[in-house]
Design an enzyme around this catalytic site. Structure first.
Site, PDB file in Angstrom:
ATOM      1  CG  ASP A 117       6.933  -6.310  -4.560  1.00  0.00           C
ATOM      2  OD1 ASP A 117       8.095  -6.294  -4.097  1.00  0.00           O
ATOM      3  OD2 ASP A 117       6.040  -5.522  -4.201  1.00  0.00           O
ATOM      4  CG  ASP A 138       9.196  -0.313  -0.474  1.00  0.00           C
ATOM      5  OD1 ASP A 138       9.011   0.046  -1.642  1.00  0.00           O
ATOM      6  OD2 ASP A 138       8.783  -1.398  -0.015  1.00  0.00           O
TER       7      ASP A 138
END
Ligand code: GLA
Length: 710
Positions: free
Chosen positions: A511, A446
């Site tokens: 997301d 990430d």
């Protein structure tokens, strides 16, 4: 050799590369027969002198360097303390390969070299260009701009499709009319970004998914970029893409070379989906590792939306058991397992298992997961550090920043300067140790902040170097752990480009697990990325991001056409929804070989419907998804025409999703034809040209049709 010509079945490219002149594109477009030569094209394209402008038509070049004297546009800027700024590159040498060439250019006056490495895929016509700039002079060269290449497109490409968005709304299409002057997208976020995907399409107003001309461009780079389309005052149209360089960040000492990121470009005479298929083939055959390409992609369970930072081993084990029960094949433990990471304000950088939440280490959980037959995956955010971490306390000087300038606050974290060897080594050894100690097969890598002030220890900007260091680190981890797959994530889909895909195995698309938003996001991403690299997860009944409630039918159907995963609390979902989910996973597994290798076609429909299909390469089968995304102003929706099949064959068509289909009011074409029963045998021509009258259905319904040649 004055010209280079490359051909694919549906595209041709002719370049001018005569010694002593700048390299340029003579023709790039639909496939040309052999008897069309460069001289004919040059004759046809000859531009006369005109009043009010230079007495000769100024040539276009790959670099569009200042020495050409163009009044509007430049793609190259470098200087030595203000001198040697007016470079002009001539071809010195051409090294031809069967499907590519190296065009070596020099400017003897400024003592610079530009080398263009060109590949033209003979199957797809995908064009790749990389550019190296070398300083042959005796003093340092400051480089401020090197567009990888400037490529002209025909003037009838009057529409530009860009891709913009924000967190949870990635890959939003932005179609605008090209107009005089410059279309410009710039990204200075230090990552690929949510708001400026490094790619664009140029098309005619009539171009749709299955017909019409289009050109596509993608900059394979996960950092700052500049994309332009210049409509010159003389009418010519130039596209250019390149890394955006900050002042002072590229200084070439004598003998040094700057390697620009690669451009991947393609032409289609058959609409936008055909263009996407070329990009998909490129990703599949040139970027993905062969071993991963043909490995069935395991269905994921990701813990993030189920537990966030609230890690509890017993609960995680229970989730894993439930996940395995319904068919999940890989369990990915997201953020929160390390250091003092009990919330997002602490712990980044301390990549050791937290004894607070894992008193016996991670092994019991890993063992539990693997004993259930699943792979174990783990989240890292290697490039970052929280000021509240042991790493930062030990090495506060490792972060990027500029002395005297306040850092922009961004998720309570700072970026490490990975261009420093000791920093890259620390990160590598930290990841390596965790991978060595556990049976881990997957990393979710990430990156959750912009590099707002990407200054290095020396005071110079390091945004470009950061991306190069990232790629090197990814490769280093891969070399040490070749069986570990890596997902590129950045606050959702802010790092989902072809640059990072050369060093990773899939991307996290967004997301947002809101299936309705996902229909748009995944469609946008599909312009460049094939379904198998797009992480697509089934989220909770009430989406955490949008607050919207969506049925399990809709959520599952939306996720199962990509690389399917789950990201919800399986312990609180209704049993009936878990059954639906289990069926969806089984369906995905049954069809994933097709979905992850077939040809994608997006269908042209009214805005209320979003439809696409994946067709086997041999046209023997296909799976179409038809999502009702908005309420329909009409009594019934339009017919959907199934593009991409073999027109000479008959197909058995079956509605395979939702599992329980109920017509609203009277029988629809679905019941009439028995599509929800055994299916119906239909001619492809009827399906493609006539189409199927869609039934009335509530918005937020998604139908899946399986189509098999008989
Ligand atoms: C980012 C990612 C999410 C999740 C969180 C964890 O936002 O995009 O999927 O991993 O970080 O902090």
């Amino acid at each position: 050799m004055d010209h280079l010509r490359f051909d694919a079945p549906d595209a041709s490219l002719i370049l001018a590369c005569a010694k002593g002149a700048p390299p340029s594109v003579i023709y790039w477009g639909a496939a040309l027969p052999e008897n069309v030569d460069a001289a004919q094209m040059e004759g046809l394209f000859f531009r006369q002198a005109m009043h009010g402008v230079a007495d000769v038509a100024l040539p276009l070049s790959f670099a569009m360097e200042p020495g050409l004297g163009h009044p509007m546009m430049q793609g190259f800027a470098a200087h030595r303390a203000g001198k040697d700024w007016c470079s002009l590159f001539d071809v010195g040498k051409v090294e031809r390969r069967p499907h590519g060439a190296k065009i070596i250019c020099r400017d003897e006056r400024t003592r610079l070299g530009l080398e263009y490495d060109i590949d033209f895929d003979p199957a797809t016509g995908v064009l790749r260009i990389r550019t190296d700039l070398t300083n042959y002079g005796a003093t340092a060269l400051d480089v401020t701009e090197v567009m990888t290449v400037c490529l002209p497109v025909p003037e009838h490409m009057t529409e530009i499709i860009g891709f913009t968005g924000r967190w949870t709304q990635e890959f939003t299409q932005d179609r605008v009319k090209r107009s005089a002057g410059t279309y410009l997208r710039e990204n200075r976020s230090g990552r690929t970004s949510h708001f400026s995907y490094p790619a664009m399409l140029l098309a005619t107003p009539g171009t749709n998914e299955t017909a019409g001309e289009a050109y596509g461009f993608h900059l394979a780079w996960s950092g700052n970029h500049r994309l332009r389309v210049d409509t010159l005052t003389d009418g010519r149209v130039l596209t250019s893409l390149g890394a955006l360089l900050l002042p002072g960040e590229v200084r070439l000492e004598p003998g040094e070379t700057f390697a620009s990121p690669e451009i991947v470009a393609a032409y289609s005479a058959d609409g936008l989906s055909a263009l996407s298929r070329k990009f998909h083939e490129h990703v599949r055959t040139k970027l993905l590792r062969p071993a991963m390409r043909f490995k069935p992609r395991p269905v994921h369970y990701n813990t993030w939306e189920a537990v966030y930072f609230d890690h509890d081993v017993a609960k995680l084990k229970e989730l894993a058991t439930r996940a395995a029960d319904i068919g999940v094949e890989r369990f990915v433990l997201d953020d929160g397992w390390f250091g003092g990471r009990r919330h997002d304000r602490a712990g980044l950088g301390d990549w050791t298992v937290s004894a607070d939440v894992y008193p016996d280490g991670l092994k019991p959980l890993v063992d539990h997961v693997t004993s259930l037959g699943m792979e174990f995956g783990l989240w890292f955010e290697p490039e970052m550090v929280n000021p509240d971490s042991d790493l930062y306390r030990a090495h506060p000087d490792w972060v990027m920043g500029v002395e005297g300038v306040d850092q922009v606050p961004f998720r309570s974290q700072l970026a490490l300067d990975m261009s420093r060897t000791e920093v890259a080594d620390y990160i590598f050894h930290a990841i390596d140790a965790v991978l060595r100690d556990h049976d881990i097969r997957y990393i979710k890598w990430d990156m959750n902040r912009d590099l707002s002030h990407p200054g290095g220890a020396s005071g110079t900007a390091k945004a470009f170097a950061q991306v190069t260091a990232l790629y090197a680190l990814l490769d280093r981890v891969r070399a040490a752990h070749p069986d570990v797959e890596i997902e590129s994530c950045s606050s959702g889909g802010a790092r989902a480009d072809m640059g990072v895909l050369a060093h990773s195995d899939r991307v996290w698309t967004s997301d947002s697990n809101d299936a309705l938003d996902r229909q748009y996001i995944q469609r946008g991403a599909s312009f460049f990325l094939p379904p198998e690299v797009m992480g697509c997860h089934v989220g909770p009944a009430r989406c955490h991001v949008s607050g919207r409630r969506l049925s399990m039918d809709m959520r599952a159907a939306t996720a199962l056409v990509g690389h399917m995963g789950l990201e919800l609390n399986l312990l609180t979902e209704r049993p009936s929804d878990l059954d639906t989910l289990k069926s969806a996973i089984a369906l995905h597994k049954r069809h994933r070989a097709l979905l992850h290798d077939g040809d994608l076609v997006r269908l042209d429909t009214a805005p209320q419907i979003m439809a696409s299909g994946v067709i086997a390469r041999d046209r023997s089968e296909a799976l179409y998804s038809v999502a009702y995304v908005l309420s329909d102003p009409q009594v019934l929706p339009e017919r959907v025409r199934f593009a991409g099949l073999d027109p000479d064959r008959n197909y058995q068509v079956k509605l395979i999703w939702p599992t329980i289909w109920q017509a609203i009011k009277g029988p629809s074409a679905i019941e009439k034809l028995g599509l929800n029963q055994d299916g119906a045998t239909l001619s492809c021509a009827a399906l493609m040209h006539g189409g199927l009258q869609l039934p009335h259905a509530h918005p937020e319904t998604c139908l899946l049709f399986y189509v098999e040649a008989i």
